[in-house]
Scaffold this motif. Sequence first.
Motif, mmCIF file in Angstrom:
data_model
loop_
_atom_site.group_PDB
_atom_site.id
_atom_site.type_symbol
_atom_site.label_atom_id
_atom_site.label_comp_id
_atom_site.label_asym_id
_atom_site.label_seq_id
_atom_site.Cartn_x
_atom_site.Cartn_y
_atom_site.Cartn_z
ATOM 1 N N MET A 89 -1.675 10.693 6.437
ATOM 2 C CA MET A 89 -2.697 9.661 6.552
ATOM 3 C C MET A 89 -2.725 8.771 5.314
ATOM 4 O O MET A 89 -2.634 7.558 5.388
ATOM 5 N N GLU A 90 -2.804 9.404 4.117
ATOM 6 C CA GLU A 90 -2.878 8.621 2.892
ATOM 7 C C GLU A 90 -1.589 7.855 2.642
ATOM 8 O O GLU A 90 -1.611 6.720 2.189
ATOM 9 N N SER A 91 -0.431 8.490 2.943
ATOM 10 C CA SER A 91 0.832 7.792 2.717
ATOM 11 C C SER A 91 0.963 6.598 3.656
ATOM 12 O O SER A 91 1.494 5.551 3.270
ATOM 13 N N THR A 92 0.473 6.718 4.877
ATOM 14 C CA THR A 92 0.495 5.594 5.814
ATOM 15 C C THR A 92 -0.372 4.460 5.301
ATOM 16 O O THR A 92 0.015 3.283 5.331
ATOM 17 N N ARG A 93 -1.545 4.809 4.800
ATOM 18 C CA ARG A 93 -2.448 3.776 4.288
ATOM 19 C C ARG A 93 -1.879 3.109 3.040
ATOM 20 O O ARG A 93 -2.011 1.904 2.850
ATOM 21 N N HIS A 94 -1.235 3.906 2.195
ATOM 22 C CA HIS A 94 -0.607 3.344 1.001
ATOM 23 C C HIS A 94 0.494 2.368 1.398
ATOM 24 O O HIS A 94 0.619 1.274 0.826
ATOM 25 N N ARG A 95 1.310 2.745 2.377
ATOM 26 C CA ARG A 95 2.369 1.863 2.855
ATOM 27 C C ARG A 95 1.778 0.597 3.472
ATOM 28 O O ARG A 95 2.314 -0.506 3.298
ATOM 29 N N LEU A 96 0.661 0.734 4.177
ATOM 30 C CA LEU A 96 -0.015 -0.419 4.775
ATOM 31 C C LEU A 96 -0.463 -1.398 3.686
ATOM 32 O O LEU A 96 -0.277 -2.620 3.823
ATOM 33 N N ILE A 97 -1.041 -0.864 2.614
ATOM 34 C CA ILE A 97 -1.471 -1.719 1.505
ATOM 35 C C ILE A 97 -0.272 -2.460 0.920
ATOM 36 O O ILE A 97 -0.346 -3.659 0.607
#
Length: 323
Positions: free
Chosen positions: A1-9
């Motif tokens: 979840m966090e890695s996906t959000r980081h990639r999104l940013i």
Amino acid sequence: MESTRHRLIELLANSQSSYISGQELSKKLNISRTAVWKHMKELEKDGYKIEAFPKKGYQITQFPDKLSSNTLLWGLHTNWLGKNIIHKTKLNSTQILGNQLAAEGEGHGTVIIADEQTNGRGRMERSWYSARDKGIWMSIILRPGLLPNQAPQLTLLTATVLADVLSQKNISVTIKWPNDILINGKKAAGILTEMQAEQDQIKYVVLGIGLNLNQLQSEFPDSIKDKATSLRVETNKEWDRKELIHGILEHFDTVYDEYMESGFENIRLKWVSYGYKIGEAVDIVTPKENWSATLVGIESDGALIVRNQDGSTEVLYSAEIKW
């Protein structure tokens, strides 16, 4: 979840001058467009300003000025440290949570950061004043694969990292044995190292860092007002917490890798170069005797080397130094 959000940013930030469609984000992140929209709503809760237009897509128009796991991950350039950042607005102690998580198996390089600690801890069970948003209150979980008697080297390593980062900001610092960072003779930062070990190997280390950034002298409790300082007091300007957190983590990441590859000697020499009152005489107090000696340096295990008045040298593992 966090890695996906980081990639999104990262994707949004890299297209700040234009919009990026929900379909493109969905494809690059391998998630549904509904999931993209949900992530956007979570980023807005963190303080990101995001514009969304039909047929155009999404665009970040403003980054948040508050800390969160997402904002701390964005722009952090490390090889292994801080890939998992746990941020808390308010916490009893990052050390307490760090020890709990490490005992439960949390991975090497996890970082715990709090805006405020209600029960911040220093060495020898002393409390650490940790006012909201005024400093860096942080713990790092390490699984170094070292012998237990090498653990003090990690404390000394961390002290040199802090000293280097502040020196690069044109702040003159010294390290008071074993781990206090001083500016103009007053304490600006401290380090607390706690470990769980077996006879022949460290299971994990929780390494705590407290750095005073933006306190005014009048804001320190009376009990430490004469001994403590902050970067703001010493430089007459406010400091960006995120920038300094990144600086500390990135430098630690590099220095730790060099230490694991090459050993402690370079760290020892660096520590001595910053050492407070190295080459000067101090009064030493132990349960058995009191005497005056000159500080010489440190051993590879972190013990203090002093030269007595008769010319002999002595190694101290525990003593009260009258600075």
